[in-house]
Design a protein around this motif. Sequence first.
Motif, PDB file in Angstrom:
ATOM      1  N   ALA A 109       5.481 -36.395 -45.928  1.00  0.00           N
ATOM      2  CA  ALA A 109       5.820 -37.341 -46.989  1.00  0.00           C
ATOM      3  C   ALA A 109       5.659 -38.785 -46.552  1.00  0.00           C
ATOM      4  N   HIS A 110       5.663 -39.026 -45.239  1.00  0.00           N
ATOM      5  CA  HIS A 110       5.597 -40.392 -44.724  1.00  0.00           C
ATOM      6  C   HIS A 110       4.329 -40.643 -43.906  1.00  0.00           C
ATOM      7  N   SER A 111       3.275 -39.917 -44.233  1.00  0.00           N
ATOM      8  CA  SER A 111       1.976 -40.129 -43.579  1.00  0.00           C
ATOM      9  C   SER A 111       0.872 -39.758 -44.549  1.00  0.00           C
ATOM     10  N   ASN A 112      -0.351 -40.000 -44.152  1.00  0.00           N
ATOM     11  CA  ASN A 112      -1.515 -39.603 -44.948  1.00  0.00           C
ATOM     12  C   ASN A 112      -2.183 -38.359 -44.377  1.00  0.00           C
ATOM     13  N   ALA A 113      -1.458 -37.649 -43.522  1.00  0.00           N
ATOM     14  CA  ALA A 113      -2.023 -36.477 -42.848  1.00  0.00           C
ATOM     15  C   ALA A 113      -2.133 -35.282 -43.788  1.00  0.00           C
ATOM     16  N   ARG A 114      -2.983 -34.356 -43.399  1.00  0.00           N
ATOM     17  CA  ARG A 114      -3.067 -33.061 -44.066  1.00  0.00           C
ATOM     18  C   ARG A 114      -2.344 -32.025 -43.200  1.00  0.00           C
ATOM     19  N   GLY A 115      -1.725 -31.049 -43.845  1.00  0.00           N
ATOM     20  CA  GLY A 115      -0.913 -30.080 -43.119  1.00  0.00           C
ATOM     21  C   GLY A 115      -1.657 -28.802 -42.792  1.00  0.00           C
ATOM     22  N   VAL A 116      -1.264 -28.197 -41.665  1.00  0.00           N
ATOM     23  CA  VAL A 116      -1.833 -26.914 -41.233  1.00  0.00           C
ATOM     24  C   VAL A 116      -0.680 -25.971 -40.895  1.00  0.00           C
ATOM     25  N   TYR A 117      -0.714 -24.769 -41.468  1.00  0.00           N
ATOM     26  CA  TYR A 117       0.272 -23.748 -41.131  1.00  0.00           C
ATOM     27  C   TYR A 117      -0.245 -22.951 -39.942  1.00  0.00           C
ATOM     28  N   LEU A 118       0.515 -22.969 -38.862  1.00  0.00           N
ATOM     29  CA  LEU A 118       0.140 -22.282 -37.629  1.00  0.00           C
ATOM     30  C   LEU A 118       1.011 -21.042 -37.480  1.00  0.00           C
ATOM     31  N   ASP A 119       0.407 -19.896 -37.477  1.00  0.00           N
ATOM     32  CA  ASP A 119       1.064 -18.585 -37.479  1.00  0.00           C
ATOM     33  C   ASP A 119       2.355 -18.562 -36.659  1.00  0.00           C
ATOM     34  N   ASP A 120       3.463 -18.178 -37.314  1.00  0.00           N
ATOM     35  CA  ASP A 120       4.738 -18.082 -36.622  1.00  0.00           C
ATOM     36  C   ASP A 120       5.277 -16.665 -36.625  1.00  0.00           C
ATOM     37  N   GLY A 121       4.444 -15.691 -36.964  1.00  0.00           N
ATOM     38  CA  GLY A 121       4.893 -14.313 -36.857  1.00  0.00           C
ATOM     39  C   GLY A 121       4.931 -13.544 -38.159  1.00  0.00           C
ATOM     40  N   THR A 122       5.990 -12.747 -38.320  1.00  0.00           N
ATOM     41  CA  THR A 122       6.024 -11.766 -39.402  1.00  0.00           C
ATOM     42  C   THR A 122       5.967 -12.388 -40.791  1.00  0.00           C
TER      43      THR A 122
END
Length: 341
Positions: A109-122
């Motif tokens: 919310a406080h940047s212009n970045a794009r998000g990446v979901y990095l596998d956290d398991g089940t």
Amino acid sequence: MAKHLFLASTPFNVLTAAMVAFELPQGDVAELGLIDQTSTTATFREALLRWQSSPFANIRLLSEKASGKGKRRQRLQGFRRIRQCLQELQPEWIYTGNDRRIEFQFSMAHSNARGVYLDDGTYSYLGRKTHWLKDQVLDNMAKKVAYGRWWKQPPAIGASAWIDHSILAFPDSALPILKNKTCKPLPNNLQRPEFAQLARICLGEQPLTLGTLDGLLLLPHSSVMSDQQQALGQWLDHCGAEIAYKHHPRTSSELQSAEMATSHWQLPARAWAVPAAIPMEMLLPLLPQHCKISGDVSTALLTAKWLRPELDVSAAGREDTDASWQQLLTTLGIRLITSPT
């Protein structure tokens, strides 16, 4: 040249972040932000700071675990650290193992970045059970009031509007909602020498011969001791010359003695114990490809297959093991050894 910020709360998160960071294009900059940290993670954090071959240009402590009456104040302190990090790094990409985490959502919310979901398991494969009122309405409203209207309640872990794409150990087996966006494979590179260096730092002076291990048995907590313990002991005995076992980190010291290994846990007398306090993730870079791993169905067992998919991993279960778990084990290539209920 892109800049990447990896948010990690556990050793597993750190390893998957590093696996991705090592494969970034030459010239890109990666930093590691540690979140939700407790005193129990201090030793691992110290090891990270001594990791000379780290792929991260900088490692920052961004937040500690917030609890009690001062929870909101503690989180606001973390937000200030995150804001400073964002101003200094100005990342184009921010990675998280859980897009419900307040630190990730604040960063987005406080940047212009794009998000990446990095596998956290089940959660990537079985999902997370939610309640329409408690999670989708009440929790959503409470967080918006406490922190800001920027908070978003994801329909599933990794599926929020913040996420541009996912990086998963088994993309083909991901939840359908995650497949609505691009799913990239997690690099299979945990056998890089840099990870072995980190593992040795974590082991310290422990003289462990993991590099020649033929079989490793992961024991459950004593409160849920397997009814197949004798069969698991026999499995370990037939793995080869070099065999070892690892207790659950919270198993009492009385049940970890050499005598109890044979009398209570029914293990071969020649098997040796891996220190229970060492995270399973830190053993994996040092295990040879021929090493077999088994134990009760557990996160630690699944972690072995996620991070070292080429290893022979099996799980002891019962015929009444939840069908979704059985399907997940089969999908991941983990053999389920069942006994009658």
